[in-house]
Design a protein around this motif. Structure first.
Motif, PDB file in Angstrom:
ATOM      1  N   GLU A   1      -7.195  34.004   9.583  1.00 12.92           N
ATOM      2  CA  GLU A   1      -6.325  33.213  10.457  1.00 12.92           C
ATOM      3  C   GLU A   1      -7.003  31.912  10.889  1.00 12.92           C
ATOM      4  N   VAL A   2      -8.290  31.963  11.164  1.00 13.03           N
ATOM      5  CA  VAL A   2      -9.023  30.745  11.537  1.00 13.03           C
ATOM      6  C   VAL A   2      -9.046  29.767  10.358  1.00 13.03           C
ATOM      7  N   ALA A   3      -9.292  30.285   9.153  1.00 15.80           N
ATOM      8  CA  ALA A   3      -9.314  29.418   7.971  1.00 15.80           C
ATOM      9  C   ALA A   3      -7.951  28.772   7.747  1.00 15.80           C
ATOM     10  N   THR A   4      -6.881  29.517   7.939  1.00 15.41           N
ATOM     11  CA  THR A   4      -5.532  28.967   7.792  1.00 15.41           C
ATOM     12  C   THR A   4      -5.271  27.889   8.836  1.00 15.41           C
ATOM     13  N   ALA A   5      -5.695  28.122  10.061  1.00 15.07           N
ATOM     14  CA  ALA A   5      -5.504  27.130  11.122  1.00 15.07           C
ATOM     15  C   ALA A   5      -6.264  25.843  10.817  1.00 15.07           C
ATOM     16  N   ILE A   6      -7.464  25.973  10.288  1.00 15.92           N
ATOM     17  CA  ILE A   6      -8.253  24.781   9.948  1.00 15.92           C
ATOM     18  C   ILE A   6      -7.575  24.001   8.829  1.00 15.92           C
ATOM     19  N   ARG A   7      -7.099  24.721   7.805  1.00 20.05           N
ATOM     20  CA  ARG A   7      -6.426  24.036   6.701  1.00 20.05           C
ATOM     21  C   ARG A   7      -5.159  23.315   7.165  1.00 20.05           C
ATOM     22  N   GLU A   8      -4.400  23.941   8.058  1.00 20.91           N
ATOM     23  CA  GLU A   8      -3.151  23.343   8.526  1.00 20.91           C
ATOM     24  C   GLU A   8      -3.392  22.144   9.429  1.00 20.91           C
ATOM     25  N   SER A   9      -4.512  22.128  10.144  1.00 21.36           N
ATOM     26  CA  SER A   9      -4.776  21.025  11.061  1.00 21.36           C
ATOM     27  C   SER A   9      -5.448  19.844  10.373  1.00 21.36           C
ATOM     28  N   LYS A  10      -5.728  19.955   9.101  1.00 22.63           N
ATOM     29  CA  LYS A  10      -6.389  18.881   8.364  1.00 22.63           C
ATOM     30  C   LYS A  10      -5.436  17.688   8.252  1.00 22.63           C
ATOM     31  N   THR A  11      -5.898  16.538   8.691  1.00 25.96           N
ATOM     32  CA  THR A  11      -5.052  15.352   8.650  1.00 25.96           C
ATOM     33  C   THR A  11      -5.046  14.767   7.245  1.00 25.96           C
ATOM     34  N   LEU A  12      -3.908  14.268   6.862  1.00 23.60           N
ATOM     35  CA  LEU A  12      -3.758  13.656   5.551  1.00 23.60           C
ATOM     36  C   LEU A  12      -4.013  12.159   5.702  1.00 23.60           C
ATOM     37  N   ASP A  13      -5.096  11.697   5.119  1.00 25.87           N
ATOM     38  CA  ASP A  13      -5.498  10.303   5.251  1.00 25.87           C
ATOM     39  C   ASP A  13      -5.313   9.627   3.897  1.00 25.87           C
ATOM     40  N   VAL A  14      -4.155   9.003   3.722  1.00 30.05           N
ATOM     41  CA  VAL A  14      -3.794   8.391   2.443  1.00 30.05           C
ATOM     42  C   VAL A  14      -3.438   6.926   2.692  1.00 30.05           C
ATOM     43  N   HIS A  15      -3.774   6.111   1.727  1.00 32.05           N
ATOM     44  CA  HIS A  15      -3.377   4.696   1.830  1.00 32.05           C
ATOM     45  C   HIS A  15      -1.851   4.636   1.817  1.00 32.05           C
ATOM     46  N   PRO A  16      -1.247   3.891   2.725  1.00 31.72           N
ATOM     47  CA  PRO A  16       0.224   3.891   2.820  1.00 31.72           C
ATOM     48  C   PRO A  16       0.939   3.323   1.592  1.00 31.72           C
ATOM     49  N   ASP A  17       0.289   2.469   0.818  1.00 29.14           N
ATOM     50  CA  ASP A  17       0.940   1.858  -0.338  1.00 29.14           C
ATOM     51  C   ASP A  17       0.638   2.566  -1.647  1.00 29.14           C
ATOM     52  N   LEU A  18      -0.126   3.645  -1.631  1.00 27.52           N
ATOM     53  CA  LEU A  18      -0.574   4.289  -2.870  1.00 27.52           C
ATOM     54  C   LEU A  18       0.594   4.776  -3.720  1.00 27.52           C
ATOM     55  N   TYR A  19       1.530   5.487  -3.131  1.00 28.64           N
ATOM     56  CA  TYR A  19       2.650   6.030  -3.898  1.00 28.64           C
ATOM     57  C   TYR A  19       3.435   4.916  -4.586  1.00 28.64           C
ATOM     58  N   GLY A  20       3.777   3.885  -3.827  1.00 25.19           N
ATOM     59  CA  GLY A  20       4.564   2.787  -4.395  1.00 25.19           C
ATOM     60  C   GLY A  20       3.838   2.070  -5.519  1.00 25.19           C
ATOM     61  N   VAL A  21       2.542   1.852  -5.356  1.00 26.44           N
ATOM     62  CA  VAL A  21       1.769   1.137  -6.373  1.00 26.44           C
ATOM     63  C   VAL A  21       1.695   1.952  -7.663  1.00 26.44           C
ATOM     64  N   VAL A  22       1.511   3.253  -7.556  1.00 27.74           N
ATOM     65  CA  VAL A  22       1.397   4.093  -8.754  1.00 27.74           C
ATOM     66  C   VAL A  22       2.737   4.219  -9.450  1.00 27.74           C
ATOM     67  N   VAL A  23       3.792   4.505  -8.705  1.00 26.62           N
ATOM     68  CA  VAL A  23       5.100   4.768  -9.318  1.00 26.62           C
ATOM     69  C   VAL A  23       5.694   3.509  -9.948  1.00 26.62           C
ATOM     70  N   GLU A  24       5.362   2.340  -9.444  1.00 23.33           N
ATOM     71  CA  GLU A  24       5.925   1.092  -9.969  1.00 23.33           C
ATOM     72  C   GLU A  24       5.246   0.617 -11.249  1.00 23.33           C
ATOM     73  N   GLN A  25       4.210   1.285 -11.699  1.00 21.07           N
ATOM     74  CA  GLN A  25       3.528   0.863 -12.928  1.00 21.07           C
ATOM     75  C   GLN A  25       4.436   1.120 -14.120  1.00 21.07           C
ATOM     76  N   GLY A  26       4.620   0.126 -14.950  1.00 24.31           N
ATOM     77  CA  GLY A  26       5.480   0.250 -16.123  1.00 24.31           C
ATOM     78  C   GLY A  26       4.695   0.720 -17.333  1.00 24.31           C
ATOM     79  N   GLY A  27       5.402   1.230 -18.317  1.00 24.67           N
ATOM     80  CA  GLY A  27       4.777   1.634 -19.566  1.00 24.67           C
ATOM     81  C   GLY A  27       4.255   3.057 -19.580  1.00 24.67           C
ATOM     82  N   PHE A  28       4.459   3.822 -18.536  1.00 18.36           N
ATOM     83  CA  PHE A  28       3.987   5.211 -18.460  1.00 18.36           C
ATOM     84  C   PHE A  28       5.162   6.102 -18.054  1.00 18.36           C
TER      85      PHE A  28
END
Length: 134
Positions: A64-91
Motif C-alpha cells: 500500500e505504501v508503494a502504491t501511494a508513492i507511485r500515485e503521488s509521483k508528479t508528472l514533469d513533462v515539457h508542455p509542448d512535447l506532444y505537439g512537437v512529436v505528433v506534428e512531425q511529417g513523414g512518419f
C-alpha cells in the motif's frame, strides 16, 4: 580397518566419552540398545500462525505504501512535447507514439527534442525510429 591388518579384523580404537549420550554398539555382543538422551526437547520448525499473520499484514502495508508513492509521483513533462512529436511529417502514427513514449520516459531527451530545430528533429526521428521501431 587398520592399514596393515587383514580384512575383517577391526581396528582397536578408544571412543571419547560424551556426557549425556550413550554409545550404541552393533554386533552380537551388544547387551541391549542404548540411545542418546535428548530430555524431550524438540526444535521448532516453521513459523507460528501469529508470525505468519504479522508478516502477511506487513507485506500488505508495504504494498500500500508503494502504491501511494507511485500515485503521488508528479508528472514533469515539457508542455509542448506532444505537439512537437505528433506534428512531425513523414512518419506513421505508431512510430510517432513509440517516439513520444521514449521521450516521456527520458525527460532530458524530451526537453532537448523540443529545443531542436525542425531539421534536426527530423534527423533525430529518422535515426531513432530506424534503430528502435523498424
Amino acid at each position: 580397518m587398520g592399514s596393515c591388518e587383514a580384512l575383517g579384523s577391526p581396528m582397536q580404537t578408544e571412543f571419547p566419552v560424551t556426557p549425556g549420550i550413550e554409545l550404541v554398539l552393533d554386533g552380537p555382543e551388544k547387551p541391549f540398545e542404548l540411545v542418546p538422551v535428548l530430555h524431550g526437547k524438540r526444535k521448532r520448525s516453521g513459523l507460528m500462525k501469529e508470525e505468519i499473520s504479522i508478516f502477511t499484514n506487513m507485506t500488505t502495508v508495504v504494498k500500500e505504501v508503494a502504491t501511494a508513492i507511485r500515485e503521488s509521483k508528479t508528472l514533469d513533462v515539457h508542455p509542448d512535447l506532444y505537439g512537437v512529436v505528433v506534428e512531425q511529417g513523414g512518419f506513421n502514427n505508431e512510430a510517432l507514439m513509440a517516439t513520444l513514449g521514449h521521450l516521456l520516459d527520458n525527460k532530458a531527451r524530451g526537453v532537448g527534442f523540443v529545443a531542436m530545430a525542425d531539421a534536426h528533429r527530423v534527423l533525430w526521428l529518422r535515426r531513432w525510429v530506424g534503430k528502435h521501431y523498424y
